[in-house]
Scaffold this motif. Sequence first.
Motif, mmCIF file in Angstrom:
data_model
loop_
_atom_site.group_PDB
_atom_site.id
_atom_site.type_symbol
_atom_site.label_atom_id
_atom_site.label_comp_id
_atom_site.label_asym_id
_atom_site.label_seq_id
_atom_site.Cartn_x
_atom_site.Cartn_y
_atom_site.Cartn_z
ATOM 1 N N THR A 1 0.835 -1.205 0.000
ATOM 2 C CA THR A 1 0.000 0.000 0.000
ATOM 3 C C THR A 1 0.866 1.250 0.000
ATOM 4 O O THR A 1 2.027 1.225 0.411
ATOM 5 N N VAL A 2 0.276 2.330 -0.460
ATOM 6 C CA VAL A 2 0.890 3.646 -0.311
ATOM 7 C C VAL A 2 -0.137 4.585 0.307
ATOM 8 O O VAL A 2 -1.340 4.410 0.145
ATOM 9 N N THR A 3 0.372 5.548 1.032
ATOM 10 C CA THR A 3 -0.446 6.638 1.551
ATOM 11 C C THR A 3 -0.015 7.893 0.792
ATOM 12 O O THR A 3 1.182 8.199 0.741
ATOM 13 N N ALA A 4 -0.986 8.564 0.178
ATOM 14 C CA ALA A 4 -0.623 9.664 -0.717
ATOM 15 C C ALA A 4 -1.600 10.819 -0.628
ATOM 16 O O ALA A 4 -2.705 10.690 -0.101
ATOM 17 N N LYS A 5 -1.153 11.947 -1.174
ATOM 18 C CA LYS A 5 -2.018 13.116 -1.325
ATOM 19 C C LYS A 5 -1.781 13.677 -2.725
ATOM 20 O O LYS A 5 -0.735 13.420 -3.348
ATOM 21 N N HIS A 6 -2.761 14.422 -3.226
ATOM 22 C CA HIS A 6 -2.611 14.961 -4.568
ATOM 23 C C HIS A 6 -3.384 16.261 -4.729
ATOM 24 O O HIS A 6 -4.235 16.611 -3.911
ATOM 25 N N THR B 1 -0.717 12.460 -15.775
ATOM 26 C CA THR B 1 -1.895 12.650 -16.609
ATOM 27 C C THR B 1 -2.781 11.401 -16.555
ATOM 28 O O THR B 1 -2.306 10.284 -16.760
ATOM 29 N N THR B 2 -4.058 11.597 -16.245
ATOM 30 C CA THR B 2 -5.039 10.511 -16.271
ATOM 31 C C THR B 2 -6.287 11.015 -16.997
ATOM 32 O O THR B 2 -6.361 12.179 -17.402
ATOM 33 N N ASP B 3 -7.282 10.149 -17.108
ATOM 34 C CA ASP B 3 -8.544 10.570 -17.726
ATOM 35 C C ASP B 3 -9.245 11.642 -16.911
ATOM 36 O O ASP B 3 -10.144 12.324 -17.414
ATOM 37 N N PHE B 4 -8.849 11.779 -15.644
ATOM 38 C CA PHE B 4 -9.471 12.791 -14.787
ATOM 39 C C PHE B 4 -8.852 14.168 -14.993
ATOM 40 O O PHE B 4 -9.459 15.171 -14.670
ATOM 41 N N GLY B 5 -7.610 14.193 -15.471
ATOM 42 C CA GLY B 5 -6.919 15.461 -15.652
ATOM 43 C C GLY B 5 -5.462 15.340 -15.279
ATOM 44 O O GLY B 5 -4.815 14.322 -15.548
ATOM 45 N N TYR B 6 -4.927 16.378 -14.607
ATOM 46 C CA TYR B 6 -3.517 16.439 -14.252
ATOM 47 C C TYR B 6 -3.376 16.437 -12.730
ATOM 48 O O TYR B 6 -4.078 17.168 -12.029
ATOM 49 N N HIS B 7 -2.460 15.608 -12.238
ATOM 50 C CA HIS B 7 -2.285 15.429 -10.796
ATOM 51 C C HIS B 7 -0.872 15.772 -10.372
ATOM 52 O O HIS B 7 0.097 15.398 -11.035
ATOM 53 N N ILE B 8 -0.765 16.455 -9.243
ATOM 54 C CA ILE B 8 0.515 16.590 -8.547
ATOM 55 C C ILE B 8 0.428 15.630 -7.365
ATOM 56 O O ILE B 8 -0.461 15.749 -6.522
#
Length: 368
Positions: A209-214, A296-303
């Motif tokens: 698992t990873v714990t992340a924020k974006h 880049t995903t189908d949702f848009g751009y993520h940091i």
Amino acid sequence: MKSVNGMRYLVVSGLVVSLGALLTSGCNKSEQPPATSEMDISKSADLFSNPVQTSTDPNKVLAEVNGQPIKQGEVDQEVENMMKRARKKLPPERLAQMQGQFAMQAVDNLVMKTLLLAAIEKDGIKVTDEEVAAEFEKFKAQLPEGMTIEQIQQNNNMTEAEIRETIKLEMTANKLITQHTDDKITPPTDEEVAKFFEENKERFASPETVTAKHILFACKPTDDEAVKTEKLAKAEKIRAELLAGGDFAKLAMENSDCPSKERGGNLGSFSKGQMVPPFEAAAFSQKVGEIGPVVTTDFGYHILVVEKHDEAKTVTLDEVKDRIKQIMTSQQRQKAAQQYVAELKAQANIAYPGMPAPMPPPMMDAPS
């Protein structure tokens, strides 16, 4: 987002909005079945052979439970509440498709609520204000990091008083069901626990698992290349601010198009298969603490920032035997509760004067 550990109420589907449902939100995860409470009595989508026919008359009687009417206005309000919660998790076109199912579920919810509240009154089941206050404080204490009770109220269009009433109803329902099912519960034997473990080892292994924020800069399918280029440029600008020491939570709150912005962009922990592939690939390959390149995903751009990365782990029977006993006991309780609810329905006089003839909902197996 993860549900709150320890706040596991034995809730019959439709009695109230479970506290787990209040905490549920989605953000870029692959589509999965919704999390269920410990008491998910029926598949409401299969309850009626035809969709509920809507009416503009709020006083139209759609159903009667022992002579007590369930009116169109009540159903409409229930559907609206369900729609408000679903808007944060479903795209508009999916939401429109679900409206008929919500209407069917709303009627069943209100039938169930009427039956259970009548049984609660008949048995004289009560909880004190002090008990409710203690559970409310426990609920607040176990909220996920970064989430406040005010956000729960805003996200679910509920006041604090309504959340307290939800707690009160759940506690009262628990007492009622426990009173009628406790004698049907037997502790599992060591042999049964060992057999369960052998048959379900994969359930108890901890996946990687990873714990992340974006921070998400959302793109619509209708966006042309010029719009996409502008949004990508904005993502790169915010990333540069982060690399220069900018506050991630603050920038997420101000710029992200994901509901997680209310939590500073926090997505919690997730395993492989829960996120869309490009996001997952970045999350599981990126170094902890690194402000990665724009994804880049189908949702848009993520940091994306990975805060923790845990490798997969296996467990022994001794490590999980207490948990297995809880699961097996919970399964027994659910089956006993299903039977109790079925008996309530069988003993009641339920009619649907304002609806198509209903079909009995199928009984679900207890979740394993």
